[in-house]
Design a protein around this motif. Structure first.
Motif, PDB file in Angstrom:
ATOM      1  N   GLY A  76       0.926  -1.182  -0.090  1.00 23.89           N
ATOM      2  CA  GLY A  76      -0.156  -0.126  -0.059  1.00 23.89           C
ATOM      3  C   GLY A  76       0.926   1.096  -0.046  1.00 23.89           C
ATOM      4  O   GLY A  76       2.266   1.266   0.157  1.00 23.89           O
ATOM      5  N   ALA A  77       0.171   2.392  -0.349  1.00 27.46           N
ATOM      6  CA  ALA A  77       0.857   3.507  -0.161  1.00 27.46           C
ATOM      7  C   ALA A  77       1.380   4.038   1.348  1.00 27.46           C
ATOM      8  O   ALA A  77       2.367   4.617   1.380  1.00 27.46           O
ATOM      9  CB  ALA A  77      -0.163   4.710  -0.227  1.00 27.46           C
ATOM     10  N   ASN A 148      -3.499  14.920  -3.882  1.00 26.13           N
ATOM     11  CA  ASN A 148      -5.029  15.003  -3.910  1.00 26.13           C
ATOM     12  C   ASN A 148      -5.019  14.505  -2.271  1.00 26.13           C
ATOM     13  O   ASN A 148      -4.789  13.436  -2.252  1.00 26.13           O
ATOM     14  CB  ASN A 148      -5.698  14.018  -4.833  1.00 26.13           C
ATOM     15  CG  ASN A 148      -7.217  14.463  -4.537  1.00 26.13           C
ATOM     16  OD1 ASN A 148      -7.843  15.290  -4.796  1.00 26.13           O
ATOM     17  ND2 ASN A 148      -7.931  13.262  -4.072  1.00 26.13           N
ATOM     18  N   THR A 150      -7.317  13.237  -0.218  1.00 28.84           N
ATOM     19  CA  THR A 150      -8.425  12.296  -0.163  1.00 28.84           C
ATOM     20  C   THR A 150      -9.469  12.330   0.813  1.00 28.84           C
ATOM     21  O   THR A 150     -10.571  12.527   0.471  1.00 28.84           O
ATOM     22  CB  THR A 150      -7.970  10.740  -0.144  1.00 28.84           C
ATOM     23  OG1 THR A 150      -6.697  10.668  -0.981  1.00 28.84           O
ATOM     24  CG2 THR A 150      -8.807  10.049  -0.679  1.00 28.84           C
ATOM     25  N   ASP A 170       2.799  11.515  -3.001  1.00 30.63           N
ATOM     26  CA  ASP A 170       2.016  10.716  -3.009  1.00 30.63           C
ATOM     27  C   ASP A 170       0.678  10.866  -3.890  1.00 30.63           C
ATOM     28  O   ASP A 170       0.001  11.906  -3.555  1.00 30.63           O
ATOM     29  CB  ASP A 170       1.383  10.387  -1.497  1.00 30.63           C
ATOM     30  CG  ASP A 170       0.274   9.694  -1.433  1.00 30.63           C
ATOM     31  OD1 ASP A 170      -0.204   8.864  -2.348  1.00 30.63           O
ATOM     32  OD2 ASP A 170       0.123   9.487   0.014  1.00 30.63           O
ATOM     33  N   SER A 172      -1.830   8.842  -4.795  1.00 28.05           N
ATOM     34  CA  SER A 172      -2.735   7.515  -4.605  1.00 28.05           C
ATOM     35  C   SER A 172      -3.938   7.903  -5.172  1.00 28.05           C
ATOM     36  O   SER A 172      -4.819   7.032  -5.656  1.00 28.05           O
ATOM     37  CB  SER A 172      -2.807   7.041  -3.218  1.00 28.05           C
ATOM     38  OG  SER A 172      -1.683   6.654  -2.534  1.00 28.05           O
ATOM     39  N   LYS A 194      -7.786   3.543  -5.850  1.00 26.18           N
ATOM     40  CA  LYS A 194      -8.503   4.532  -5.852  1.00 26.18           C
ATOM     41  C   LYS A 194      -8.956   4.720  -7.432  1.00 26.18           C
ATOM     42  O   LYS A 194     -10.088   5.041  -7.604  1.00 26.18           O
ATOM     43  CB  LYS A 194      -7.954   5.945  -5.497  1.00 26.18           C
ATOM     44  CG  LYS A 194      -7.218   5.794  -4.107  1.00 26.18           C
ATOM     45  CD  LYS A 194      -8.194   5.453  -2.784  1.00 26.18           C
ATOM     46  CE  LYS A 194      -7.628   5.181  -1.442  1.00 26.18           C
ATOM     47  NZ  LYS A 194      -6.493   6.045  -0.966  1.00 26.18           N
TER      48      LYS A 194
HETATM   49  C1  LIG Z   1      -5.827   5.824   0.462  1.00 23.10           C
HETATM   50  C2  LIG Z   1      -4.740   6.701   0.374  1.00 23.10           C
HETATM   51  C3  LIG Z   1      -3.373   6.235   1.191  1.00 23.10           C
HETATM   52  C4  LIG Z   1      -3.332   4.832   2.011  1.00 23.10           C
HETATM   53  O1  LIG Z   1      -3.207   3.932   0.858  1.00 23.10           O
HETATM   54  P1  LIG Z   1      -3.232   2.462   1.298  1.00 23.10           P
HETATM   55  O2  LIG Z   1      -2.851   1.851   0.206  1.00 23.10           O
HETATM   56  O3  LIG Z   1      -4.177   1.683   2.206  1.00 23.10           O
HETATM   57  O4  LIG Z   1      -1.714   2.160   2.182  1.00 23.10           O
HETATM   58  C5  LIG Z   1      -2.121   7.027   0.905  1.00 23.10           C
HETATM   59  N1  LIG Z   1      -2.452   8.380   0.463  1.00 23.10           N
HETATM   60  C6  LIG Z   1      -3.508   8.802  -0.078  1.00 23.10           C
HETATM   61  C7  LIG Z   1      -3.393  10.160  -0.510  1.00 23.10           C
HETATM   62  C8  LIG Z   1      -4.634   8.188   0.140  1.00 23.10           C
HETATM   63  O5  LIG Z   1      -5.658   8.438  -0.815  1.00 23.10           O
END
Ligand SMILES: *Cc1c(COP(=O)(O)O)cnc(C)c1O
Length: 360
Positions: A76-77, A148, A150, A170, A172, A194
């Protein structure tokens, strides 16, 4: 198939065409006599899937494979919050970070384990209701921002000038959803769930000249250099999420590419913002500066908790799900990623206007 309007922030809505193709591949992958779930990650059926997903990530962002390399990782991020500083800073080094939302704050907490963090800007004092003014330290090993936010519903449209400090993001929740000059970035990471596929794969795009500065004495699983050199096949990669990532990027290309999808996304968001702005006696945006409003996650509140309860019930009855705001923030959040249909935005905008007429 009866699909509701899924406004969930993540995992988010996926294109139906992608889901259909992926479900076929779960049964049998392209005449192999096996499911995609049963294929070896070092076999002739999977090789082209892996290579194509990597190539599509770069081409979708308009980046050349001569200049950039890519890793497709698990974790994950959130794992990148730690892996990034682990690779690029040591005690005594500084990295610049922007504190514009909860995800950015989590990234900062991880970086502080490895070196010192210069806060290049923070909007925490106003509950992240806008993007902060930025002041780079000039000595950062890199400059980190969240493209962004989120949870809070703000988005960066103008990339900061960092005076030569490598720019890291980031992305994501808006990667492949907004058109930018991605060559301004030295490293971009994003969880797929996402806007780019299912949970389970995180893409990390790195400029090769920046990768050369990464530490070499790390456990291989946490080393960008090892992961890139081994083409993300140091261990078993997340095969199925990578396959669906590739399908999703082909779907984006078929829509006309990121540039076209981004125009559509802006129009989708505008429908909802216009409705909110037209109904100020009941609805208000959570973002204080209009220019900072996200096209991906639209955050808003109603005048009273009572009204919020009724609105949520009406939205549910109208086939809309995933609207409650993040558990730390409350209110509402409409996440309208690439695959979210414009008809769903029209439906939400109409409900906002109608609800306001009846309750304003
Ligand atoms: C959802 C999100 C994360 C976390 O992502 P994981 O894959 O659940 O670790 C981190 N940064 C942003 C901007 C996100 O939208």
């Amino acid at each position: 198939m009866n699909r509701i309007y899924n406004f969930s922030a993540g995992p988010g809505i996926q294109p139906v065409a992608v889901l259909e193709e992926a479900s076929q591949a779960v049964l049998e992958f392209q005449g192999s006599g096996m499911s995609i779930l049963e294929l070896s990650h070092r076999g002739k059926h999977y090789d082209p899937v892996h290579a194509e997903a990597q190539a599509l990530v770069l081409s979708s962002l308009g980046l050349s494979k001569d200049e950039y390399t890519i890793a497709l990782l698990g974790g994950g991020a959130s794992m990148q919050f730690a892996m990034l500083p682990m690779n690029f800073i040591r005690p005594g080094d500084t990295a610049d970070y922007v504190d514009a939302g909860e995800w950015g704050a989590k990234a900062i907490a991880e970086a502080a384990r490895f070196g010192s963090v210069h806060l290049a800007g923070s909007s925490k004092a106003t509950n992240y209701d806008q993007l902060p003014e930025l002041a780079p330290s000039g000595k950062g090993r890199y400059f980190h921002l969240t493209t962004n936010n989120t949870i809070e519903g703000t988005q960066v449209f103008d990339l900061p000038a960092t005076d030569g400090t490598p720019l890291v993001a980031d992305a994501s929740s808006d990667i492949f959803g907004v058109h930018r000059d991605y060559s301004k970035f030295d490293l971009i990471y994003a969880g797929a769930q996402k806007n780019a596929g299912p949970a389970g794969v995180t893409l990390v795009v790195i400029r090769k000249s920046f990768l050369e500065r990464a530490h070499k004495d790390l456990p291989p699983m946490f080393s960008y250099i090892t992961q890139c050199e081994k083409q993300s096949l140091y261990n078993t990669p997340p095969v199925f999420p990578i396959y669906v990532l590739g399908l999703t990027l082909k779907w984006i290309a078929a829509q006309g590419g990121v540039k076209r999808v981004a125009v559509h996304n802006q129009a989708k968001a505008q429908l909802i913002y216009d409705a909110l702005d037209a109904c100020p006696s009941v609805f208000s945006s959570c973002v204080a500066v209009k220019e900072h409003r996200s096209w991906m996650n639209i955050t808003f509140r109603l005048a009273t908790p009572e009204l919020e309860k009724h609105f949520l019930a009406e939205a549910k009855a109208a086939g809309m799900d995933g609207l409650p705001g993040h558990r730390n923030v409350g209110g509402f959040r409409a996440s309208i990623y690439n695959a979210f249909p414009i008809a769903g935005c029209e439906a939400l905008a109409a409900l906002i206007r109608d609800f306001s007429r009846r309750n304003g």
